[in-house]
Design an enzyme around this catalytic site. Structure first.
Site, PDB file in Angstrom:
ATOM      1  N   ARG A  62       0.797  -1.222   0.000  1.00 44.88           N
ATOM      2  CA  ARG A  62       0.000   0.000   0.000  1.00 44.88           C
ATOM      3  C   ARG A  62       0.830   1.273   0.000  1.00 44.88           C
ATOM      4  NH1 ARG A  62      -2.839  -4.034   1.759  1.00 44.88           N
ATOM      5  NH2 ARG A  62      -0.893  -4.543   2.744  1.00 44.88           N
ATOM      6  N   THR A  63       1.830   1.347   0.861  1.00 49.19           N
ATOM      7  CA  THR A  63       2.542   2.625   1.002  1.00 49.19           C
ATOM      8  C   THR A  63       3.277   2.958  -0.304  1.00 49.19           C
ATOM      9  OG1 THR A  63       2.773   2.155   3.346  1.00 49.19           O
ATOM     10  CG2 THR A  63       4.146   3.902   2.465  1.00 49.19           C
ATOM     11  N   LYS A  91      26.663  -4.305  -2.656  1.00 52.65           N
ATOM     12  CA  LYS A  91      28.133  -4.236  -2.758  1.00 52.65           C
ATOM     13  C   LYS A  91      28.746  -3.539  -1.559  1.00 52.65           C
ATOM     14  CE  LYS A  91      27.812  -3.565  -7.775  1.00 52.65           C
ATOM     15  NZ  LYS A  91      28.093  -2.584  -8.852  1.00 52.65           N
ATOM     16  N   ARG A 112      11.546   3.764   3.155  1.00 53.35           N
ATOM     17  CA  ARG A 112      11.190   2.812   4.223  1.00 53.35           C
ATOM     18  C   ARG A 112      12.446   2.025   4.562  1.00 53.35           C
ATOM     19  NH1 ARG A 112       6.021  -1.083   4.359  1.00 53.35           N
ATOM     20  NH2 ARG A 112       5.151   0.929   5.020  1.00 53.35           N
ATOM     21  N   HIS A 140       5.454   5.958  11.445  1.00 51.23           N
ATOM     22  CA  HIS A 140       4.940   5.853  10.074  1.00 51.23           C
ATOM     23  C   HIS A 140       3.975   7.031   9.900  1.00 51.23           C
ATOM     24  CE1 HIS A 140       3.692   4.273   6.328  1.00 51.23           C
ATOM     25  NE2 HIS A 140       3.390   3.031   6.650  1.00 51.23           N
TER      26      HIS A 140
HETATM   27  C1  NCD Z   1       2.188  -1.177   8.116  1.00 50.69           C
HETATM   28  C2  NCD Z   1       3.686  -0.962   8.243  1.00 50.69           C
HETATM   29  O1  NCD Z   1       4.439  -1.213   7.291  1.00 50.69           O
HETATM   30  O2  NCD Z   1       4.058  -0.477   9.288  1.00 50.69           O
HETATM   31  N1  NCD Z   1       1.754  -1.320   6.811  1.00 50.69           N
HETATM   32  C3  NCD Z   1       1.422  -0.201   6.088  1.00 50.69           C
HETATM   33  O3  NCD Z   1       2.261   0.615   5.766  1.00 50.69           O
HETATM   34  N2  NCD Z   1       0.135  -0.013   5.779  1.00 50.69           N
HETATM   35  C4  NCD Z   1       1.639  -2.184   9.058  1.00 50.69           C
HETATM   36  C5  NCD Z   1       2.196  -3.577   9.091  1.00 50.69           C
HETATM   37  O4  NCD Z   1       3.112  -3.931   8.346  1.00 50.69           O
HETATM   38  O5  NCD Z   1       1.675  -4.350   9.883  1.00 50.69           O
END
Ligand code: NCD
Length: 316
Positions: A62-63, A91, A112, A140
Site C-alpha cells: 500500500r505505502t 556491494k 522505508r 509511520h
Molecule cells: C504497516 C507498516 O508497514 O508499518 N503497513 C502499512 O504501511 N500499511 C503495518 C504492518 O506492516 O503491519
C-alpha cells in the site's frame, strides 16, 4: 490557498511529532480537494517534469503503490528503486551514499527502512525532501495522516472520540505515530494488547505528560462496547528477536462478528493492513469494516503531501 500551506514547502516528513494539530488539519483539508483526482474523476498535470523516488528496504504494498499512484495522478513520474538487493547496497554502499545518489535523480524521496532513525538520518544527508514511509519500530507518519483522514471522513471528526488501538503496540510503528496524533485531537485512547506487546512505556508517558487521555487494558470485549474506532494491528512477526516468542503469542486475538455483537452501530474498524488472521474475513461484510477504504485514502492524503512539500498549492 490559504493560510499555512506555504510552510510545508521543502519540508521533510519524519515524525508526526514534528506536526502541530493545525499542520495536520491543513493536510486533511488539502486531501479532501485531492479526492476527485485520486478517484480519476478529474485529472491534473501539476507535477509534470517532477520525479518522486520510492526507496523501500522493507516489503510494502500500500505505502509504495499509493505514493506512486499519488504522483502519477498529479502528472509526475516515479522512480522505484525496486529490490534493494539489486542495488549497490549489496556491494556495501552506505545508506548515506545511496540517498545522495537518489537525491541527484529525483525531487522527493520516500524511504522505508528497518532501522529506527534511518529516515531522520537520510533527511540530514539529502537537501531534497525525505518522507518517512516507516522506520523500523519507530514511526509511520503518513499512515497516521491517512488514519486521521479516515476517522474524520467516517465519523465526522476526531475530537473526543474513543479510539481503541489493538494488537502489537510494542513493535507496530503505525500505532506509535497514531497515538501521539490522537492525543493532539483530545481523543480518548484505549490501548489493548497482550502483556508482551504493550505500548512502550515512554510513549504512554509522553502522551500523558502532554495532557493526553490514555489507558491500558487487555480486555477486548469491554472495550468494544464503548469504542468509536477499533484500530487493529498485526503481530509484527519480523521484529521478534526470538521466533519462539512470536509463536507463543501468534493468534492470541481475533476480531469476529460475534465479538462485535455489543459494539456501537457506528463503530468503525480500521487496520493499516496487511491483515494476517487478526480480523475474521466475515467482518469484511459488516458496516463496521473500513480498512480497504482506509487504504484507498492513502492516495488523496499522499497527493496532498506531495503538493504541499513541492509547493504546488492552490491550483485545485
Ligand atoms: C504497516 C507498516 O508497514 O508499518 N503497513 C502499512 O504501511 N500499511 C503495518 C504492518 O506492516 O503491519
Amino acid at each position: 490557498m490559504s493560510s499555512g500551506a506555504e510552510k510545508f514547502k521543502g519540508r521533510d516528513i519524519i515524525s508526526i511529532n514534528d506536526f502541530g494539530r493545525e499542520d495536520i488539519e491543513i493536510v486533511l483539508t488539502v486531501a479532501d480537494k485531492m479526492l476527485p483526482y485520486a478517484l480519476g474523476r478529474k485529472t491534473a498535470e501539476v507535477m509534470r517534469g517532477r520525479v518522486l523516488s520510492t526507496v523501500f528496504f522493507e516489503p510494502s504494498t500500500r505505502t509504495r503503490l499509493s505514493f506512486s499512484t499519488a504522483m502519477l495522478r498529479l502528472g509526475g513520474s516515479v522512480l522505484d528503486v525496486g529490490d534493494i538487493t539489486r542495488t549497490s547496497v549489496k556491494k556495501g554502499e552506505t545508506l548515506a551514499d545511496t540517498i545522495r545518489m537518489i537525491e541527484a535523480y529525483s525531487d522527493i524521496i520516500v524511504l522505508r527502512h528497518s532501522s529506527e532513525g534511518a529516515a531522520r538520518f537520510a533527511s540530514k544527508v539529502s537537501k531534497k525532501p525525505v518522507i518517512n514511509a516507516g522506520d523500523g519500530t519507530g514511526q509511520h507518519p503518513t499512515q497516521t495522516l491517512l488514519d486521521l483522514y479516515t476517522i474524520k471522513k467516517e465519523l465526522g471528526g476526531i475530537e473526543g472520540k474513543t479510539i481503541a488501538l489493538l494488537g502489537d503496540l510494542k513493535y507496530g510503528r503505525t500505532v506509535h505515530s497514531l497515538a501521539y496524533a490522537l492525543a493532539k485531537f483530545n481523543a480518548k485512547i484505549i490501548l489493548v494488547s497482550p502483556p508482551e506487546l504493550q505500548m512502550p512505556a515512554e510513549i504512554v508517558r509522553e502522551i500523558r505528560e502532554s495532557g493526553g487521555d490514555v489507558w491500558e487494558t487487555d480486555d477486548i470485549s469491554s472495550v468494544i462496547k464503548v469504542a468509536d474506532v477499533l484500530y487493529v494491528t498485526r503481530i509484527q512477526k519480523e521484529r521478534f528477536p526470538d521466533p519462539e516468542e512470536y509463536l507463543k503469542i501468534a493468534g492470541s486475538y481475533k476480531i469476529t462478528t460475534e465479538l462485535l455483537e455489543n459494539a456501537k452501530k457506528s463503530l468503525i474498524i480500521m487496520h493499516p493492513l496487511p491483515r494476517v488472521d487478526e480480523i475474521d474475513v466475515d467482518v469484511d461484510e459488516t458496516k463496521h469494516a473500513v480498512y480497504f477504504k482506509q487504504a484507498f485514502y492513502g492516495v488523496p492524503v499522499r497527493m496532498a503531501l506531495i503538493c504541499l512539500i513541492l509547493g504546488e498549492v492552490g491550483w485545485w
